[in-house]
Design a protein around this motif. Structure first.
Motif, short mmCIF file in Angstrom:
data_model
loop_
_atom_site.label_atom_id
_atom_site.label_comp_id
_atom_site.label_asym_id
_atom_site.label_seq_id
_atom_site.Cartn_x
_atom_site.Cartn_y
_atom_site.Cartn_z
N TRP A 1 0.84 -1.20 0.00
CA TRP A 1 0.00 0.00 0.00
C TRP A 1 0.88 1.25 0.00
O TRP A 1 1.85 1.33 0.74
CB TRP A 1 -0.93 -0.02 1.21
CG TRP A 1 -1.88 -1.18 1.11
CD1 TRP A 1 -1.67 -2.44 1.59
CD2 TRP A 1 -3.14 -1.20 0.45
NE1 TRP A 1 -2.75 -3.24 1.27
CE2 TRP A 1 -3.67 -2.51 0.57
CE3 TRP A 1 -3.88 -0.24 -0.23
CZ2 TRP A 1 -4.89 -2.88 0.04
CZ3 TRP A 1 -5.11 -0.61 -0.76
CH2 TRP A 1 -5.61 -1.91 -0.62
N ILE A 2 0.52 2.21 -0.83
CA ILE A 2 1.26 3.46 -0.97
C ILE A 2 0.48 4.56 -0.26
O ILE A 2 -0.73 4.70 -0.44
CB ILE A 2 1.47 3.83 -2.45
CG1 ILE A 2 2.07 2.65 -3.24
CG2 ILE A 2 2.34 5.08 -2.57
CD1 ILE A 2 3.42 2.19 -2.77
N LEU A 3 1.20 5.34 0.54
CA LEU A 3 0.60 6.40 1.35
C LEU A 3 1.11 7.77 0.93
O LEU A 3 2.11 7.88 0.22
CB LEU A 3 0.97 6.18 2.82
CG LEU A 3 0.68 4.80 3.42
CD1 LEU A 3 1.30 4.67 4.80
CD2 LEU A 3 -0.81 4.54 3.45
N ASP A 4 0.44 8.81 1.43
CA ASP A 4 1.01 10.16 1.31
C ASP A 4 1.85 10.41 2.57
O ASP A 4 1.91 9.56 3.46
CB ASP A 4 -0.08 11.21 1.07
CG ASP A 4 -1.05 11.38 2.25
OD1 ASP A 4 -0.74 10.97 3.39
OD2 ASP A 4 -2.13 11.95 2.02
N ALA A 5 2.48 11.58 2.65
CA ALA A 5 3.38 11.87 3.77
C ALA A 5 2.68 11.87 5.12
O ALA A 5 3.30 11.66 6.16
CB ALA A 5 4.07 13.21 3.55
N ALA A 6 1.34 12.07 5.13
CA ALA A 6 0.58 12.08 6.38
C ALA A 6 0.08 10.69 6.76
O ALA A 6 -0.57 10.52 7.79
CB ALA A 6 -0.59 13.05 6.26
N GLY A 7 0.35 9.68 5.92
CA GLY A 7 -0.06 8.32 6.24
C GLY A 7 -1.42 7.92 5.69
O GLY A 7 -1.93 6.87 6.05
N ALA A 8 -1.99 8.70 4.77
CA ALA A 8 -3.28 8.36 4.16
C ALA A 8 -3.03 7.63 2.84
O ALA A 8 -2.05 7.90 2.13
CB ALA A 8 -4.10 9.62 3.91
N LEU A 9 -3.91 6.70 2.50
CA LEU A 9 -3.80 5.97 1.23
C LEU A 9 -3.88 6.93 0.06
O LEU A 9 -4.70 7.85 0.06
CB LEU A 9 -4.93 4.95 1.10
CG LEU A 9 -4.87 3.73 2.01
CD1 LEU A 9 -6.15 2.91 1.87
CD2 LEU A 9 -3.66 2.88 1.68
N ILE A 10 -3.05 6.70 -0.97
CA ILE A 10 -3.14 7.53 -2.17
C ILE A 10 -4.11 6.94 -3.19
O ILE A 10 -4.50 7.62 -4.13
CB ILE A 10 -1.77 7.75 -2.84
CG1 ILE A 10 -1.21 6.44 -3.37
CG2 ILE A 10 -0.79 8.43 -1.89
CD1 ILE A 10 -0.18 6.62 -4.47
N ALA A 11 -4.48 5.66 -3.02
CA ALA A 11 -5.38 4.99 -3.95
C ALA A 11 -6.13 3.88 -3.21
O ALA A 11 -5.64 3.36 -2.21
CB ALA A 11 -4.59 4.40 -5.12
N PRO A 12 -7.30 3.49 -3.72
CA PRO A 12 -8.08 2.44 -3.05
C PRO A 12 -7.57 1.03 -3.31
O PRO A 12 -8.07 0.07 -2.74
CB PRO A 12 -9.47 2.62 -3.63
CG PRO A 12 -9.24 3.19 -5.00
CD PRO A 12 -8.02 4.07 -4.85
N ASP A 13 -6.56 0.89 -4.17
CA ASP A 13 -5.99 -0.42 -4.46
C ASP A 13 -4.48 -0.37 -4.24
O ASP A 13 -3.86 0.69 -4.31
CB ASP A 13 -6.34 -0.88 -5.87
CG ASP A 13 -5.83 0.09 -6.94
OD1 ASP A 13 -5.74 1.31 -6.67
OD2 ASP A 13 -5.51 -0.36 -8.04
N PRO A 14 -3.86 -1.52 -3.98
CA PRO A 14 -2.43 -1.53 -3.65
C PRO A 14 -1.53 -1.57 -4.88
O PRO A 14 -1.96 -1.97 -5.97
CB PRO A 14 -2.28 -2.83 -2.86
CG PRO A 14 -3.31 -3.73 -3.47
CD PRO A 14 -4.47 -2.83 -3.80
N ALA A 15 -0.27 -1.21 -4.70
CA ALA A 15 0.76 -1.59 -5.65
C ALA A 15 0.99 -3.08 -5.41
O ALA A 15 0.73 -3.58 -4.31
CB ALA A 15 2.04 -0.80 -5.38
N VAL A 16 1.41 -3.81 -6.42
CA VAL A 16 1.51 -5.27 -6.31
C VAL A 16 2.76 -5.79 -7.01
O VAL A 16 3.29 -5.15 -7.90
CB VAL A 16 0.27 -5.97 -6.90
CG1 VAL A 16 -0.99 -5.56 -6.17
CG2 VAL A 16 0.13 -5.71 -8.39
N THR A 17 3.17 -6.99 -6.62
CA THR A 17 4.16 -7.72 -7.40
C THR A 17 3.43 -8.42 -8.54
O THR A 17 2.19 -8.47 -8.55
CB THR A 17 4.87 -8.81 -6.57
OG1 THR A 17 3.90 -9.79 -6.15
CG2 THR A 17 5.59 -8.24 -5.37
N GLY A 18 4.19 -9.00 -9.45
CA GLY A 18 3.59 -9.91 -10.41
C GLY A 18 3.15 -11.17 -9.67
O GLY A 18 3.46 -11.38 -8.49
#
Length: 146
Positions: free
Chosen positions: A120-137
């Motif tokens: 999961w990718i966050l902004d500097a304040a710790g909030a999600l930047i998107a409703p879905d995660p970054a993922v591996t293959g």
């Protein structure tokens, strides 16, 4: 083998995926139950990324036709009552072009099937930047791979 995506010494391109500015690569195509999964994460964007250290998770499924789970749950690694301050304290900052390695362990009773790692990718304040995660293959888990 190295952990660089797209190189002959690293995983095949299918083990890598890029989403939300993060390129994430699993180190192998197949694992056995209880194995360690090493994930190389590279910031492929021009902005600083913040990786959530609380909710990174290996997710699996038994059929290719079933979608992967993508539920954000910071209590996984930061405890049942994880606060925003806990999330910020556990996140990792990744400058543009910077890489880091995450290591997660498959459960000893992991079922045979298809897996990936949700990051999961966050902004500097710790909030999600998107409703879905970054993922591996996608990679496989098989009892014979141990």
């Amino acid at each position: 083998a190295g952990l660089a995506c797209g190189e002959t010494t690293g995983p095949v391109a299918a083990l890598c995926a890029t989403r939300h500015g993060a390129e994430a690569c699993a180190d192998r195509a197949e694992y056995g139950p209880g194995d360690f999964v090493r994930v190389r994460v590279r910031n492929a964007s021009a902005a600083t990324l913040y990786l959530d250290g609380c909710a990174t998770k290996i997710v699996g499924k038994t059929s290719r036709s079933v979608p992967f789970e993508a539920v954000y749950d910071p209590s996984l690694r930061c405890g049942q009552n994880a606060t925003q301050a806990d999330i910020v304290a556990a996140m990792s900052e990744l400058a543009p072009g910077e890489t880091r390695q995450e290591t997660l362990q498959l459960a000893p009773f992991a079922f045979q099937g298809f897996y990936r790692v949700n990051l999961w990718i966050l902004d500097a304040a710790g909030a999600l930047i998107a409703p879905d995660p970054a993922v591996t293959g996608t990679f496989r888990v098989s009892p014979s791979a141990s």
